[in-house]
Scaffold this motif. Structure first.
Motif, PDB file in Angstrom:
ATOM      1  N   GLY A 132       0.830  -1.196   0.000  1.00 32.00           N
ATOM      2  CA  GLY A 132       0.000   0.000   0.000  1.00 32.00           C
ATOM      3  C   GLY A 132       0.861   1.242   0.000  1.00 32.00           C
ATOM      4  N   ASN A 133       0.251   2.376  -0.308  1.00 32.99           N
ATOM      5  CA  ASN A 133       0.982   3.640  -0.288  1.00 32.99           C
ATOM      6  C   ASN A 133       1.353   4.024   1.140  1.00 32.99           C
ATOM      7  N   ILE A 134       2.491   4.699   1.288  1.00 30.35           N
ATOM      8  CA  ILE A 134       2.943   5.163   2.597  1.00 30.35           C
ATOM      9  C   ILE A 134       2.362   6.560   2.828  1.00 30.35           C
ATOM     10  N   ARG A 135       1.515   6.671   3.847  1.00 29.59           N
ATOM     11  CA  ARG A 135       0.827   7.949   4.111  1.00 29.59           C
ATOM     12  C   ARG A 135       0.897   8.318   5.595  1.00 29.59           C
ATOM     13  N   PRO A 136       2.062   8.638   6.100  1.00 29.51           N
ATOM     14  CA  PRO A 136       2.139   9.067   7.510  1.00 29.51           C
ATOM     15  C   PRO A 136       1.463  10.429   7.680  1.00 29.51           C
ATOM     16  N   GLY A 137       0.485  10.483   8.566  1.00 33.11           N
ATOM     17  CA  GLY A 137      -0.226  11.740   8.785  1.00 33.11           C
ATOM     18  C   GLY A 137      -1.009  12.209   7.591  1.00 33.11           C
ATOM     19  N   GLY A 138      -1.349  11.292   6.682  1.00 30.20           N
ATOM     20  CA  GLY A 138      -2.107  11.658   5.490  1.00 30.20           C
ATOM     21  C   GLY A 138      -1.255  12.162   4.340  1.00 30.20           C
ATOM     22  N   LEU A 139       0.058  12.263   4.533  1.00 32.16           N
ATOM     23  CA  LEU A 139       0.964  12.743   3.486  1.00 32.16           C
ATOM     24  C   LEU A 139       1.476  11.559   2.678  1.00 32.16           C
ATOM     25  N   HIS A 140       1.260  11.568   1.362  1.00 35.45           N
ATOM     26  CA  HIS A 140       1.734  10.495   0.491  1.00 35.45           C
ATOM     27  C   HIS A 140       3.233  10.671   0.242  1.00 35.45           C
ATOM     28  N   VAL A 141       4.021   9.775   0.799  1.00 34.52           N
ATOM     29  CA  VAL A 141       5.471   9.827   0.606  1.00 34.52           C
ATOM     30  C   VAL A 141       5.822   9.005  -0.629  1.00 34.52           C
ATOM     31  N   HIS A 142       6.223   9.675  -1.686  1.00 36.07           N
ATOM     32  CA  HIS A 142       6.617   8.978  -2.911  1.00 36.07           C
ATOM     33  C   HIS A 142       7.967   8.295  -2.710  1.00 36.07           C
ATOM     34  N   HIS A 143       8.198   7.223  -3.496  1.00 36.53           N
ATOM     35  CA  HIS A 143       9.437   6.476  -3.292  1.00 36.53           C
ATOM     36  C   HIS A 143      10.665   7.209  -3.802  1.00 36.53           C
ATOM     37  N   VAL A 144      10.468   8.368  -4.444  1.00 38.21           N
ATOM     38  CA  VAL A 144      11.625   9.176  -4.806  1.00 38.21           C
ATOM     39  C   VAL A 144      12.336   9.686  -3.548  1.00 38.21           C
ATOM     40  N   VAL A 145      11.599   9.818  -2.428  1.00 35.95           N
ATOM     41  CA  VAL A 145      12.192  10.334  -1.186  1.00 35.95           C
ATOM     42  C   VAL A 145      13.221   9.357  -0.606  1.00 35.95           C
ATOM     43  N   PRO A 146      12.850   8.077  -0.334  1.00 36.17           N
ATOM     44  CA  PRO A 146      13.902   7.151   0.112  1.00 36.17           C
ATOM     45  C   PRO A 146      14.974   6.933  -0.945  1.00 36.17           C
ATOM     46  N   GLY A 147      14.598   7.112  -2.225  1.00 36.47           N
ATOM     47  CA  GLY A 147      15.600   6.991  -3.281  1.00 36.47           C
ATOM     48  C   GLY A 147      16.683   8.042  -3.163  1.00 36.47           C
ATOM     49  N   ILE A 148      16.284   9.273  -2.882  1.00 41.37           N
ATOM     50  CA  ILE A 148      17.267  10.345  -2.705  1.00 41.37           C
ATOM     51  C   ILE A 148      18.167  10.056  -1.504  1.00 41.37           C
ATOM     52  N   VAL A 149      17.565   9.557  -0.427  1.00 38.88           N
ATOM     53  CA  VAL A 149      18.354   9.234   0.763  1.00 38.88           C
ATOM     54  C   VAL A 149      19.404   8.177   0.437  1.00 38.88           C
ATOM     55  N   LEU A 150      18.994   7.122  -0.265  1.00 38.40           N
ATOM     56  CA  LEU A 150      19.936   6.061  -0.620  1.00 38.40           C
ATOM     57  C   LEU A 150      21.025   6.570  -1.565  1.00 38.40           C
ATOM     58  N   MET A 151      20.661   7.433  -2.507  1.00 40.46           N
ATOM     59  CA  MET A 151      21.665   7.988  -3.415  1.00 40.46           C
ATOM     60  C   MET A 151      22.678   8.839  -2.673  1.00 40.46           C
ATOM     61  N   VAL A 152      22.216   9.627  -1.708  1.00 43.45           N
ATOM     62  CA  VAL A 152      23.136  10.471  -0.925  1.00 43.45           C
ATOM     63  C   VAL A 152      24.091   9.592  -0.115  1.00 43.45           C
ATOM     64  N   ILE A 153      23.536   8.568   0.539  1.00 48.43           N
ATOM     65  CA  ILE A 153      24.392   7.680   1.337  1.00 48.43           C
ATOM     66  C   ILE A 153      25.382   6.942   0.435  1.00 48.43           C
TER      67      ILE A 153
END
Length: 245
Positions: free
Chosen positions: A46-67
């Protein structure tokens, strides 16, 4: 196979690049499978929606790219750390480029016609990295002999000429050919000598007072798109899912 891998990948130090490419492609394919299951309402995902905010997978992607990116710089391409950093970077790049169209348009166009751009970028990226793994260097430097490589002027001239040819192909409205041509100069040369696409910077500048060239460019572009657009769209739908109509 093992001998070929040692000689062409491990010894030249290309193993991290190979693992990054494998992680990139695998992450993209797995992500598309999961998103298609979510879209169809099947499976445990399912989609990740903490607090009703749809977190797109580009967000963890950016984190992994930075690391992965900073990690690869820190370990300088040696040892197990380089392998881990390469895999993290490849996974992150797969997540980010899977939503390239979303970042480009600053809108959720994942399941629209504009979303096809993400798949095109992923395919082009995988192709370019694959060519580098195969031994091609940007702008044809790999085509020079060892003696020619000793001459700085020859290297600079060769690189500049191939860069300009790729730039001509880009100005003629052929970005895919220009990107591939940056690694395989002959491809860029073909794009540079052929007619420009309608609406490209080259066509607007040099076909303005040449109605015959404008007409010929439109006809050629129409025939090319009619021949390949349907095939490209079918492949896109097979791999990534059909867009919403």
């Amino acid at each position: 196979m093992g001998h070929w891998l040692d000689r062409n990948i491990v010894e030249p130090g290309k193993l991290p690049l190979l693992l990054a490419l494998a992680a990139f492609v695998l992450t993209f394919l797995v992500t598309r499978v999961i998103t298609r299951l979510i879209r169809a309402g099947r499976g445990p995902f399912g989609n990740i929606r903490p607090g009703g905010l749809h977190v797109h997978h580009v967000v963890p992607g950016i984190v992994l790219m930075v690391i992965g990116g900073f990690g690869s710089v820190a370990v300088r391409g040696h040892g197990p750390g380089a392998v881990v950093a390469a895999v993290l970077f490849g996974c992150g790049a797969g997540l980010v480029l899977d939503e390239f169209a979303l970042v480009l348009h600053l809108d959720d166009v994942y399941w629209t016609e504009q979303g096809r751009k993400s798949v095109e970028i992923v395919v082009l990226t995988a192709a370019l990295v694959g060519l580098v793994l195969a031994g091609f260097a940007p702008f044809g430097v790999n085509e020079l002999t060892p003696d020619e490589l000793q001459s700085r002027s020859i290297v600079v001239t060769n690189t500049l000429i191939n860069f300009l040819v790729a730039l001509f192909a880009l100005a003629k409205g052929k970005p895919r050919i220009a990107l591939i041509g940056a690694v395989v100069p002959l491809v860029a040369l073909v794009g540079a000598v052929r007619l420009a696409r309608p609406g490209s910077p080259w066509a607007r500048r040099f076909y303005r007072h040449r109605p015959r060239a404008r007409r010929k460019a439109r006809v050629r572009a129409y025939r090319h798109d009619a021949r390949w657009a349907a095939v490209r769209n079918r492949l896109h739908d097979l791999v990534a899912g059909a867009p919403d109509r």
